[in-house]
Motif scaffolding. Structure first.
Motif, PDB file in Angstrom:
ATOM      1  N   LEU A  52       0.835  -1.204   0.000  1.00  0.00           N
ATOM      2  CA  LEU A  52       0.000   0.000   0.000  1.00  0.00           C
ATOM      3  C   LEU A  52       0.870   1.255   0.000  1.00  0.00           C
ATOM      4  CD1 LEU A  52      -2.834  -1.009   2.501  1.00  0.00           C
ATOM      5  CD2 LEU A  52      -3.069  -0.617   0.042  1.00  0.00           C
ATOM      6  N   ALA A  53       1.946   1.210   0.782  1.00  0.00           N
ATOM      7  CA  ALA A  53       2.850   2.364   0.852  1.00  0.00           C
ATOM      8  C   ALA A  53       3.510   2.616  -0.506  1.00  0.00           C
ATOM      9  CB  ALA A  53       3.913   2.132   1.928  1.00  0.00           C
ATOM     10  N   LEU A  54       3.913   1.516  -1.188  1.00  0.00           N
ATOM     11  CA  LEU A  54       4.528   1.648  -2.508  1.00  0.00           C
ATOM     12  C   LEU A  54       3.535   2.189  -3.534  1.00  0.00           C
ATOM     13  CD1 LEU A  54       6.675  -1.613  -2.715  1.00  0.00           C
ATOM     14  CD2 LEU A  54       7.523   0.739  -2.711  1.00  0.00           C
ATOM     15  N   MET A  55       2.291   1.709  -3.468  1.00  0.00           N
ATOM     16  CA  MET A  55       1.252   2.195  -4.387  1.00  0.00           C
ATOM     17  C   MET A  55       1.022   3.681  -4.191  1.00  0.00           C
ATOM     18  SD  MET A  55      -1.472  -0.989  -4.251  1.00  0.00           S
ATOM     19  CE  MET A  55      -2.733  -0.095  -5.149  1.00  0.00           C
ATOM     20  N   ASP A  56       1.015   4.120  -2.946  1.00  0.00           N
ATOM     21  CA  ASP A  56       0.829   5.535  -2.635  1.00  0.00           C
ATOM     22  C   ASP A  56       1.990   6.361  -3.187  1.00  0.00           C
ATOM     23  OD1 ASP A  56      -0.590   7.704  -1.184  1.00  0.00           O
ATOM     24  OD2 ASP A  56       1.250   7.760   0.009  1.00  0.00           O
ATOM     25  N   THR A  57       3.210   5.833  -3.031  1.00  0.00           N
ATOM     26  CA  THR A  57       4.389   6.528  -3.546  1.00  0.00           C
ATOM     27  C   THR A  57       4.347   6.642  -5.063  1.00  0.00           C
ATOM     28  OG1 THR A  57       5.744   5.743  -1.697  1.00  0.00           O
ATOM     29  CG2 THR A  57       6.914   6.496  -3.668  1.00  0.00           C
ATOM     30  N   VAL A  58       3.979   5.545  -5.728  1.00  0.00           N
ATOM     31  CA  VAL A  58       3.885   5.549  -7.192  1.00  0.00           C
ATOM     32  C   VAL A  58       2.849   6.561  -7.663  1.00  0.00           C
ATOM     33  CG1 VAL A  58       3.152   4.193  -9.199  1.00  0.00           C
ATOM     34  CG2 VAL A  58       4.691   3.182  -7.509  1.00  0.00           C
ATOM     35  N   GLU A  59       1.707   6.617  -6.971  1.00  0.00           N
ATOM     36  CA  GLU A  59       0.651   7.561  -7.339  1.00  0.00           C
ATOM     37  C   GLU A  59       1.127   9.000  -7.199  1.00  0.00           C
ATOM     38  OE1 GLU A  59      -3.956   8.662  -6.049  1.00  0.00           O
ATOM     39  OE2 GLU A  59      -3.056   6.788  -5.377  1.00  0.00           O
ATOM     40  N   LYS A  60       1.837   9.284  -6.115  1.00  0.00           N
ATOM     41  CA  LYS A  60       2.346  10.642  -5.900  1.00  0.00           C
ATOM     42  C   LYS A  60       3.401  11.010  -6.942  1.00  0.00           C
ATOM     43  CE  LYS A  60       1.415  10.864  -0.926  1.00  0.00           C
ATOM     44  NZ  LYS A  60       1.997  10.791   0.436  1.00  0.00           N
ATOM     45  N   LEU A  61       4.286  10.050  -7.255  1.00  0.00           N
ATOM     46  CA  LEU A  61       5.308  10.306  -8.261  1.00  0.00           C
ATOM     47  C   LEU A  61       4.689  10.509  -9.638  1.00  0.00           C
ATOM     48  CD1 LEU A  61       8.096   7.756  -7.240  1.00  0.00           C
ATOM     49  CD2 LEU A  61       8.227  10.248  -7.131  1.00  0.00           C
ATOM     50  N   SER A  62       3.654   9.728  -9.950  1.00  0.00           N
ATOM     51  CA  SER A  62       2.963   9.860 -11.228  1.00  0.00           C
ATOM     52  C   SER A  62       2.342  11.242 -11.365  1.00  0.00           C
ATOM     53  CB  SER A  62       1.886   8.779 -11.343  1.00  0.00           C
ATOM     54  OG  SER A  62       1.166   8.928 -12.546  1.00  0.00           O
ATOM     55  N   LYS A  63       1.731  11.722 -10.286  1.00  0.00           N
ATOM     56  CA  LYS A  63       1.129  13.065 -10.289  1.00  0.00           C
ATOM     57  C   LYS A  63       2.207  14.123 -10.464  1.00  0.00           C
ATOM     58  CE  LYS A  63      -1.941  16.138  -7.686  1.00  0.00           C
ATOM     59  NZ  LYS A  63      -1.083  17.324  -7.908  1.00  0.00           N
ATOM     60  N   ARG A  64       3.330  13.909  -9.803  1.00  0.00           N
ATOM     61  CA  ARG A  64       4.435  14.862  -9.906  1.00  0.00           C
ATOM     62  C   ARG A  64       4.959  14.932 -11.336  1.00  0.00           C
ATOM     63  NH1 ARG A  64       6.598  19.542  -8.674  1.00  0.00           N
ATOM     64  NH2 ARG A  64       8.871  19.535  -8.495  1.00  0.00           N
ATOM     65  N   VAL A  65       5.110  13.769 -11.978  1.00  0.00           N
ATOM     66  CA  VAL A  65       5.583  13.730 -13.358  1.00  0.00           C
ATOM     67  C   VAL A  65       4.602  14.449 -14.277  1.00  0.00           C
ATOM     68  CG1 VAL A  65       5.987  12.203 -15.337  1.00  0.00           C
ATOM     69  CG2 VAL A  65       6.969  11.648 -13.117  1.00  0.00           C
ATOM     70  N   LYS A  66       3.294  14.217 -14.061  1.00  0.00           N
ATOM     71  CA  LYS A  66       2.280  14.880 -14.879  1.00  0.00           C
ATOM     72  C   LYS A  66       2.341  16.394 -14.698  1.00  0.00           C
ATOM     73  CE  LYS A  66      -2.072  15.210 -13.760  1.00  0.00           C
ATOM     74  NZ  LYS A  66      -3.472  14.914 -13.408  1.00  0.00           N
ATOM     75  N   ASP A  67       2.500  16.847 -13.447  1.00  0.00           N
ATOM     76  CA  ASP A  67       2.601  18.281 -13.178  1.00  0.00           C
ATOM     77  C   ASP A  67       3.820  18.888 -13.871  1.00  0.00           C
ATOM     78  OD1 ASP A  67       0.324  18.207 -11.653  1.00  0.00           O
ATOM     79  OD2 ASP A  67       1.359  18.170  -9.715  1.00  0.00           O
ATOM     80  N   LEU A  68       4.946  18.162 -13.850  1.00  0.00           N
ATOM     81  CA  LEU A  68       6.163  18.651 -14.499  1.00  0.00           C
ATOM     82  C   LEU A  68       5.987  18.708 -16.014  1.00  0.00           C
ATOM     83  CD1 LEU A  68       8.920  16.802 -12.418  1.00  0.00           C
ATOM     84  CD2 LEU A  68       8.495  19.268 -12.471  1.00  0.00           C
ATOM     85  N   GLU A  69       5.274  17.709 -16.553  1.00  0.00           N
ATOM     86  CA  GLU A  69       5.000  17.699 -17.994  1.00  0.00           C
ATOM     87  C   GLU A  69       4.187  18.912 -18.398  1.00  0.00           C
ATOM     88  OE1 GLU A  69       4.312  14.032 -20.775  1.00  0.00           O
ATOM     89  OE2 GLU A  69       3.350  13.647 -18.849  1.00  0.00           O
ATOM     90  N   VAL A  70       3.113  19.163 -17.645  1.00  0.00           N
ATOM     91  CA  VAL A  70       2.248  20.311 -17.930  1.00  0.00           C
ATOM     92  C   VAL A  70       3.056  21.599 -17.820  1.00  0.00           C
ATOM     93  CG1 VAL A  70       0.248  21.636 -17.142  1.00  0.00           C
ATOM     94  CG2 VAL A  70       0.130  19.139 -17.215  1.00  0.00           C
ATOM     95  N   TYR A  71       3.882  21.682 -16.780  1.00  0.00           N
ATOM     96  CA  TYR A  71       4.676  22.890 -16.559  1.00  0.00           C
ATOM     97  C   TYR A  71       5.650  23.124 -17.710  1.00  0.00           C
ATOM     98  CZ  TYR A  71       7.576  26.355 -14.169  1.00  0.00           C
ATOM     99  OH  TYR A  71       8.248  27.508 -13.835  1.00  0.00           O
ATOM    100  N   SER A  72       6.291  22.053 -18.174  1.00  0.00           N
ATOM    101  CA  SER A  72       7.267  22.196 -19.247  1.00  0.00           C
ATOM    102  C   SER A  72       6.612  22.596 -20.572  1.00  0.00           C
ATOM    103  CB  SER A  72       8.049  20.891 -19.440  1.00  0.00           C
ATOM    104  OG  SER A  72       7.223  19.879 -19.980  1.00  0.00           O
ATOM    105  N   MET A  73       5.306  22.313 -20.714  1.00  0.00           N
ATOM    106  CA  MET A  73       4.587  22.630 -21.953  1.00  0.00           C
ATOM    107  C   MET A  73       3.769  23.919 -21.860  1.00  0.00           C
ATOM    108  SD  MET A  73       3.017  18.877 -22.878  1.00  0.00           S
ATOM    109  CE  MET A  73       4.006  17.495 -23.406  1.00  0.00           C
TER     110      MET A  73
END
Length: 211
Positions: A22-43
């Protein structure tokens, strides 16, 4: 007899592993959101322009973009001179049937706003333009287009902030956070045929999406 009895050590290990999972799933979800935010920011300062003809032979995409800004968006010479453009190029694989989208990366938000502020001049033309967005964000916007259109026809104030639909300053919960989009999900929306042209919607409708 030990049969049917649960090994307390095994039960503890299973409980520990489930907690770790569960902890790993939570970490993956947070990292995925972070990557998406960085993608949007870069574009964030990118603009996609559709249906601009591709000349035969080698194209100077920067010149194509500037010509489009002047002739179709009606930007005056002073505004054009003040624009800061990093790079311009076509994206996608050409089919020969329709021109590839033209991607223009502005150097700053102010330059992008000057260009987007004249998008209204494209109304009634074959051209359209929109924000350059990550695929997942674009798909989520597309899935919410029916609600976007309905709300706009009702005279409400509507806009997109990244992949979130805002109606009269209220966030419309989409459920995507717990039910990610899949091809099957798209089958439930009337706008399926608009999936590939979603970025053009706000120009032809006279309204504007915001990233």
């Amino acid at each position: 007899s030990h049969q049917g009895k649960q090994d307390p050590d095994l039960a503890a290990k299973v409980e520990y592993l489930e907690g770790q999972n569960l902890a790993l799933m939570d970490t993956v979800e947070k990292l995925s959101k972070r990557v998406k935010d960085l993608e949007v920011y870069s574009m964030r300062d990118n603009i996609l322009i559709f249906k601009v003809p591709e000349p035969p032979g080698k194209e100077n995409a920067m010149d194509t973009a500037k010509t489009f800004f002047k002739s179709s968006l009606k930007l005056d010479d002073n505004t054009l001179a003040g624009l800061s453009i990093d790079v311009a190029h076509r994206i996608g694989r050409g089919t020969g049937k329709t021109p590839r989208p033209l991607l223009v990366k502005m150097s700053n938000r102010a330059s992008k706003e000057k260009v987007m502020g004249n998008a209204k001049n494209l109304k009634g033309t074959e051209y359209s333009m929109g924000d350059h967005l990550p695929k997942q964000v674009q798909e989520r916007r597309t899935a919410q287009l029916p609600k976007f259109k309905t709300s706009k026809l009702q005279g409400k104030k509507v806009k997109f902030v990244r992949d979130k639909l805002i109606v009269d300053d209220n966030y419309m919960h989409s459920g995507f956070e717990h039910n990610p989009l899949t091809p099957k999900t798209f089958a439930n929306f009337d706008c399926l045929e608009e999936k590939l042209s979603a970025s053009t919607e706000y120009v032809t409708n006279g309204s504007r999406f915001q990233a």
